[in-house]
Write a protein that holds these residues in place. Structure first.
Motif, mmCIF file in Angstrom:
data_model
loop_
_atom_site.group_PDB
_atom_site.id
_atom_site.type_symbol
_atom_site.label_atom_id
_atom_site.label_comp_id
_atom_site.label_asym_id
_atom_site.label_seq_id
_atom_site.Cartn_x
_atom_site.Cartn_y
_atom_site.Cartn_z
ATOM 1 N N LEU A 1 -7.644 -38.710 76.471
ATOM 2 C CA LEU A 1 -8.377 -39.977 76.453
ATOM 3 C C LEU A 1 -8.111 -40.789 75.186
ATOM 4 N N HIS A 2 -7.198 -40.320 74.358
ATOM 5 C CA HIS A 2 -6.890 -40.987 73.090
ATOM 6 C C HIS A 2 -8.134 -41.124 72.216
ATOM 7 N N SER B 1 -5.976 -46.980 76.405
ATOM 8 C CA SER B 1 -4.623 -46.715 76.897
ATOM 9 C C SER B 1 -3.657 -46.350 75.780
ATOM 10 N N ARG B 2 -3.978 -46.705 74.548
ATOM 11 C CA ARG B 2 -3.130 -46.400 73.403
ATOM 12 C C ARG B 2 -3.930 -45.590 72.386
ATOM 13 N N PRO B 3 -3.262 -44.853 71.517
ATOM 14 C CA PRO B 3 -3.993 -44.213 70.420
ATOM 15 C C PRO B 3 -4.645 -45.265 69.530
ATOM 16 N N ALA B 4 -5.586 -44.831 68.714
ATOM 17 C CA ALA B 4 -6.226 -45.735 67.748
ATOM 18 C C ALA B 4 -6.591 -44.946 66.504
ATOM 19 N N TYR C 1 -1.160 -39.122 59.240
ATOM 20 C CA TYR C 1 -0.106 -40.134 59.340
ATOM 21 C C TYR C 1 -0.192 -40.843 60.684
ATOM 22 N N ALA C 2 0.162 -42.114 60.672
ATOM 23 C CA ALA C 2 0.286 -42.897 61.898
ATOM 24 C C ALA C 2 1.759 -43.150 62.157
ATOM 25 N N ILE D 1 2.218 -44.822 68.509
ATOM 26 C CA ILE D 1 2.458 -43.794 69.536
ATOM 27 C C ILE D 1 1.765 -42.479 69.232
ATOM 28 N N GLY D 2 1.229 -42.332 68.041
ATOM 29 C CA GLY D 2 0.542 -41.086 67.748
ATOM 30 C C GLY D 2 0.061 -41.026 66.319
#
Length: 552
Positions: A92-93, A430-433, A481-482, A504-505
């Motif tokens: 679910l990010h 829908s995307r990581p945060a 880290y992003a 992306i992660g």
């Protein structure tokens, strides 16, 4: 292929640039925020948003399951159950979990102050043979999920027959309440359905004891946050009164109005707990998830346009004051109502009230979501709308003060009734945060990471990097880290990382110099550009690394 390396001159420039652009701990916003403040972003994919679910241990609501207590390998079964919940959070990010570690004046860790929780073994006070809290924190951090330790300050027991009720003898042997029965009261009275024991918030020694018991976990474990729910003084039951006449007479501190005195007792708990947390570990956040209505406008001009129960009056929780005094770092009002014609507590009326209340303070606002109501006929027709929860998150976008959501609770999120979880996850997660930064907490400037390799392999692209001068001298320490990815070979502009379109992660920093991560979503044969940033314990973000290219 190998990414471009940063030369000595570049590293020196990076050091100087970091010192120039970083803001002091007391200032907001961060340097990274300043660079993206004027960028157009997609509100459906915010770069920063707190996303979590509550994981309740009391009466085995979420974890561990009651069935696990009798498993032939109980420890392995309970560890597997927790990992499955973290898998759900990952899908679910989500970026945090809020886990109940002190449900009823007990502990999910080897506490020198309180007994082992019965929800681990089925037996009050029984040693489970392992340290659950150490495991919970470690597993969460492996997934780069913040771990917020959820404590219930004053509840001592649950009602009989499942709980000890009001019978002190039914508590774990040697329980502090048995040693200090004068610290407790029964509410509603013994013999009334639902009666249980509470520690008395009006006794100074009680307040000191519960703080000491909770601070033991703060000091000994690498938690990211301390979390209280909405249980302070007990919720009213019928016309029964809280039995604290003697306490008020002995410890009124000059108050003549008992309601004001009770609120001050809870104010002291909150103010003192925040001070103790920050004295021990300044980076640990303190948050509360109160009942969703502070006061109604009819009772107080500062109140909300509602007519429901008021936490200020019924459980002595003056949340408004805690926010304005900044005794907490974040607040998660439990807005467990639908959007619609519901004068008592319309979600669409309460969100703007809470947004206005935190405005101008350093307190961050997340909203508590009632996943448990979705698809349950007992809660009425509005909750038969599969998009009700997603509509809540859409409404939140209209209020920039709303920086995230916490869902109650994990098993209900997993149940996905009506497909509601799938809907709000697709439309909002829908995307990581990244978690919201807390720039008012102490911090030091971070250098950007330096990517040494970006190598194509059978399972994706492996990135390897180092964090220069990590935590050395005036520099901060990277906690995580992003990772940002761009199609083709490009030099990303400052606005390219303003939302999560290219995020992306995220990954937790590991001990030692070299860090590594595999982008398993990279498609064979495609060219990519990667950039990384470092984040500290308060989620302050470094400048981006020089780009690393994958050409084949």
């Amino acid at each position: 292929m190998k990414a471009a390396r940063l030369g000595v001159a570049g590293l020196v420039a990076a050091l100087l640039g970091t010192f120039v652009t970083a803001t002091p701990a007391s200032a907001a916003p961060s340097a990274a925020d300043i660079t993206t403040a004027t960028c157009a972003t997609d509100p459906a994919i915010p770069k920063r948003q707190f996303r979590a679910m509550w994981i309740s241990s009391v009466v085995n609501i979420d974890w561990p399951s009651k069935a696990s207590q009798t498993s032939p390998n109980r420890i392995a079964a309970q560890q597997a159950e927790y990992r499955q919940l973290l898998d759900l959070a990952g899908r679910l990010h989500h970026n945090a979990v809020v886990v109940q570690v002190r449900p009823t004046a007990d502990a999910l860790w080897p506490s020198p102050y309180e007994p082992w929780s019965e929800y681990l073994t089925g037996v009050r006070g029984q040693d489970p043979g392992w340290d659950p809290l150490a495991f919970l924190v470690d597993e969460s951090h492996k997934r780069n999920l913040e771990f917020h330790a959820w404590f219930n300050p004053y509840r001592v027991s649950m009602p009989a027959p499942g709980g000890a009720g009001t019978d002190l003898a039914q508590l774990a042997p040697g329980h502090p309440a048995q040693q200090h029965p004068d610290w407790t009261f029964a509410y509603p009275p013994a013999g009334v359905a639902g009666s249980r024991l509470y520690y008395n918030p009006g006794i100074p020694e009680v307040r000191e004891f519960v703080q000491t018991a909770m601070m033991d976990a703060v000091r000994r474990y690498d938690i990211d946050g301390v979390h209280f729910d909405d249980y302070f003084y007990p919720y009213p039951s019928g016309t029964y009164q809280v039995p604290d006449d003697g306490t008020f007479a002995a410890h009124n501190r000059g108050f003549t109005d008992r309601a004001d005195w009770r609120r001050d007792n809870i104010n002291l708990l909150i103010q003192e707990m925040n001070g103790k947390i920050k004295a021990a570990k300044p980076w640990v956040k303190f948050g509360v998830s109160p009942f969703g209505i502070w006061r109604n406008k009819a009772a107080d001009p500062l109140g909300s346009d509602t007519t429901g129960s008021q936490s200020y009056d019924i459980i002595s929780a003056d949340t408004h004051k805690w926010i304005k005094q900044e005794w907490i770092d974040y607040v998660v009002p439990q807005l467990y109502w639908y959007i619609g014609q519901y004068p008592a507590a319309d979600y669409a009326r309460l969100v703007p009230w809470w947004a206005e209340t935190v405005r101008g303070t350093r307190v961050q606002l997340y909203i508590g979501q009632a996943d448990y109501k979705s698809g349950d006929p007992a809660y009425g027709s509005y909750w038969q709308n599969p998009s009700e929860l997603s509509d809540h998150l859409t409404l939140n976008r209209s209020y920039p003060e709303v920086q995230g959501n916490v869902h109650f609770s994990a098993v209900q999120v997993r149940a996905n009734r009506l497909g509601a979880t799938d809907i709000y996850a697709a439309e909002h997660y829908s995307r990581p945060a990244l978690v919201p930064a807390t720039p008012h907490l102490p911090a030091r400037p971070l250098l950007f990471p330096v990517v040494s390799k970006a190598t194509r392999q059978t399972d994706g692209v492996r990135l390897t990097w180092r964090q220069p001068a990590d935590g050395v001298g005036p520099l901060g320490t990277a906690t995580s880290y992003a990772i940002y990815r761009f199609d083709g070979t490009t030099l990303p502009g400052r606005c390219e990382t303003a939302d999560a379109a290219h995020l992306i992660g995220t990954v937790r920093a590991t001990p030692g110099g070299a860090q590594s991560w595999v982008d398993t979503s990279a498609e064979p044969g495609r060219r990519y550009t990667y950039q990384l940033t470092a984040l500290d314990r308060s989620a302050n973000e470094s400048p981006a690394s020089p780009p690393a290219f994958v050409l084949r």
